[in-house]
Design a protein around this motif. Structure first.
Motif, short mmCIF file in Angstrom:
data_model
loop_
_atom_site.label_atom_id
_atom_site.label_comp_id
_atom_site.label_asym_id
_atom_site.label_seq_id
_atom_site.Cartn_x
_atom_site.Cartn_y
_atom_site.Cartn_z
N VAL A 198 97.99 42.41 90.44
CA VAL A 198 98.92 43.34 89.80
C VAL A 198 100.08 43.68 90.72
O VAL A 198 101.25 43.59 90.33
CB VAL A 198 98.16 44.62 89.38
N THR B 202 98.65 42.72 80.68
CA THR B 202 99.85 43.34 80.11
C THR B 202 99.77 43.57 78.61
O THR B 202 100.37 44.52 78.10
CB THR B 202 101.08 42.47 80.41
N THR C 282 106.36 38.53 74.20
CA THR C 282 106.70 38.25 75.59
C THR C 282 108.11 37.72 75.76
O THR C 282 108.53 37.45 76.88
CB THR C 282 105.72 37.20 76.17
N LEU D 229 106.17 32.84 85.29
CA LEU D 229 105.08 33.38 86.11
C LEU D 229 104.49 32.28 86.99
O LEU D 229 104.24 32.50 88.18
CB LEU D 229 104.01 33.98 85.21
N GLY E 8 102.19 40.46 91.48
CA GLY E 8 102.71 39.65 90.39
C GLY E 8 102.98 40.39 89.11
O GLY E 8 104.10 40.40 88.60
N PHE E 9 101.97 41.04 88.56
CA PHE E 9 102.06 41.50 87.18
C PHE E 9 102.96 42.71 86.99
O PHE E 9 103.32 43.03 85.85
CB PHE E 9 100.66 41.81 86.63
N TRP F 69 97.39 37.42 83.13
CA TRP F 69 98.64 38.17 82.95
C TRP F 69 98.74 38.70 81.52
O TRP F 69 99.09 39.86 81.29
CB TRP F 69 99.81 37.24 83.27
N ARG F 70 98.42 37.87 80.55
CA ARG F 70 98.45 38.33 79.16
C ARG F 70 97.36 39.36 78.89
O ARG F 70 97.56 40.30 78.11
CB ARG F 70 98.29 37.12 78.23
#
Length: 542
Positions: free
Chosen positions: A429, A529, A60, A443, A432-433, A525-526
């Motif tokens: 999504v 993604t 990341t 984030l 944000g993502f 988020w993790r």
């Protein structure tokens, strides 16, 4: 044997690792010498360090380290080739391989320890590694200023850069800032060849007028002996969005969109404010930013057009739901004044039930009141039809079997967890993502879920979360945190909240749910993604 070798080669290793910005100057490695013995050794050592950082940096993290190292490797290879042509004796192959192995060991250890904390101190370390000339990019004899990395600070709204990379040469750069308004645009310009002169003009609020003004500034610089190799334009983000930035980019102009709240202003209660003063402030701020001065202001990245357009269905549904609630409340208010209760305008038989209603006096509804309610029902039915169409479009993403876009893949992945439906997954999504965040803190800042401590002198207190980010994302994840406790009671995050809460309740429970919301946002988020499943999370039944 390894420790002895490291001490012997500490000078070379410390020089390379510091040049790549992996560790601080206050490290335990010996103080660096000017450079290794030969240009060939510099090239081989830099290559080894680049491989080590690429192999062991966190997935990341930002890629500025490897980009700077790659440029450093290329530069040293050029010097090595030049040394070979001039007949200098390079080191033996065995010595080069041994140096690479020693450097790899140190670089791997340093990368593991420091890259995790790199986000908060990247700009300070970069300037320190580059020496005092990093703040004076046009000083004669400077080196490696092009390797100053961009960094990100935690201001609400989006991920924002605070240092440009690479730094432009203002002696050959035309810088234009625009004060945008509905009636007129005021521009200020730094023109090469006109030192100390800040050009100001008032234009019509059209992109064509701005492009014409920029075109007229180039020959003006040439008349004074200046050379314009690059043009940079900047303006404050606001109601106009990013269409102007895209037009300028298509014209070959580099664009910076300034975050308005990051620009320092006079804090006096009554201060002078005109368009001329504002554009002068923007120009001085932009020039300081381009000189590489840290934390002068923040720049908002221009989003991708497709990602920006994909947000409209979700935001339109939000507006339609608000209209539905407003119409329902208005109908209920009219009926309440007539003494009628229990009527639900969202039922399918709403028109039939309306004709059967009686007032508190036992009489039918008054003609004008009934006609008004019928017109409201017409609008309500239109709103309900539009909401149904948007929801069908949203749900079609989950049923699509063919190869999906990255955003649609993330939506499907989130919707596979218990407690997360299509609406929440789509909002997370799209709002944000789909953006790029260099860390979990960035984030959380974008969602406005980071703390705002106040510590000055003997005063120290917390002011709560910033609430300065994307309100839609923040609202959705806080609501999801409450649902998470119901649908994912065995997850690690739910267990963490119960342990922290203990026997407390009331306000403390609400505070901890907001803290849970931030942790949950990062975990999802993790998961979306990178595919990292949150601990103890249960998926929906197939």
């Amino acid at each position: 044997m390894i420790s002895v070798t490291l001490v012997i080669q500490g000078t070379t290793l410390g020089w390379v690792v510091r040049r790549l910005g992996v560790i601080e100057e206050e490290s335990t490695l010996p103080e660096p010498e000017p450079e290794p013995e030969t240009a060939q050794a510099r090239a081989e050592i830099a290559t080894a360090s680049l491989d080590a950082v690429r192999e062991h940096r966190d997935s990341t993290e930002v890629t500025e380290h490897t980009e700077a190292a790659a440029e450093l490797v290329q530069e040293y290879k050029v010097h090595a080739d030049r040394a070979s042509i001039e007949g200098q004796d390079p080191e033996t192959i065995s010595d080069q391989l041994e140096a690479q192995q020693r450097l790899r060991l140190v670089a791997i250890t340093a990368a593991r320890e420091k890259l995790a904390d790199r986000a908060e101190t990247m700009d300070t370390e970069a300037h320190r590694a580059l020496g005092p000339s990093a703040h004076r990019p046009y000083e004669r004899g400077r080196q490696f200023s092009k390797h100053v990395w961009s960094t990100v600070i935690r201001l609400g709204g989006c991920v924002m850069t605070t240092v440009p990379a690479p730094l432009p040469d203002l002696r050959t750069t035309l810088v234009v800032v625009v004060e945008v308004s509905k009636t007129a645009w005021v521009i200020g310009a730094h023109v090469p060849g006109l030192p100390g002169v800040k050009v100001k003009q008032r234009l019509e609020p059209r992109a064509e007028a701005l492009l014409d003004a920029i075109a007229r500034l180039r020959p003006r610089a040439a008349d004074k002996g200046g050379v314009v190799e690059r043009t940079i334009a900047a303006y404050e983000s606001g109601y106009s969005g990013f269409w102007l930035a895209r037009i300028l980019q298509r014209a070959g102009i580099a664009v910076h969109v300034i975050q308005p709240v990051s620009v320092p202003v006079d804090r006096r209660a009554r201060r002078a404010k005109t368009d001329a003063i504002d554009v002068d402030l923007l120009l001085r701020t932009c020039l300081a930013f381009l000189r590489g001065e840290p934390r002068v202001c923040s720049m908002v990245p221009v989003p991708d057009e497709e990602d920006e357009d994909a947000r409209h269905p979700g935001r339109e549904r939000e507006d339609l739901v608000a209209e539905r609630i407003a119409l329902t409340n208005r109908i209920g208010g009219i009926l309440t004044t007539l003494g009628v209760e229990g009527y639900d305008p969202l039922r399918r038989d709403r028109r039939h039930r309306l004709s059967q209603l009686r007032t508190a006096l036992g009489a039918p509804l008054p003609a004008h009141a009934e006609a008004r309610i019928l017109r409201m029902l017409d609008r309500l039915e239109l709103v309900l039809a539009q909401i149904s169409a948007l929801e069908a479009q949203r749900d079609a993403v989950l049923e699509r079997a063919e190869q999906a876009a990255p955003a649609e893949t993330m939506i499907k992945r989130l919707a596979s967890l218990r407690g997360i439906g299509a609406q929440t997954a789509t909002l997370l999504v799209r709002e944000g993502f789909v953006r790029t965040f260099r860390s979990a803190k960035a984030l959380g800042s974008y969602a406005g879920l980071v703390g705002t401590p106040f510590a000055s002198g003997g005063i120290e207190r917390e002011q709560g979360i910033t609430k300065a980010g994307n309100r839609r994302l923040r609202t959705a994840v806080v609501e999801l945190a409450w649902l998470w406790l119901r649908y994912q009671p065995g997850s690690g995050l739910a267990t963490w909240l119960r342990q922290r809460l203990g026997e407390a309740g009331g306000r403390m429970r609400k505070v901890l749910v907001v803290a849970l919301a931030r942790k949950l946002l990062v975990a999802l988020w993790r998961f979306a993604t990178q595919g990292l499943v949150p601990e103890g999370t249960v998926a929906k039944a197939a």
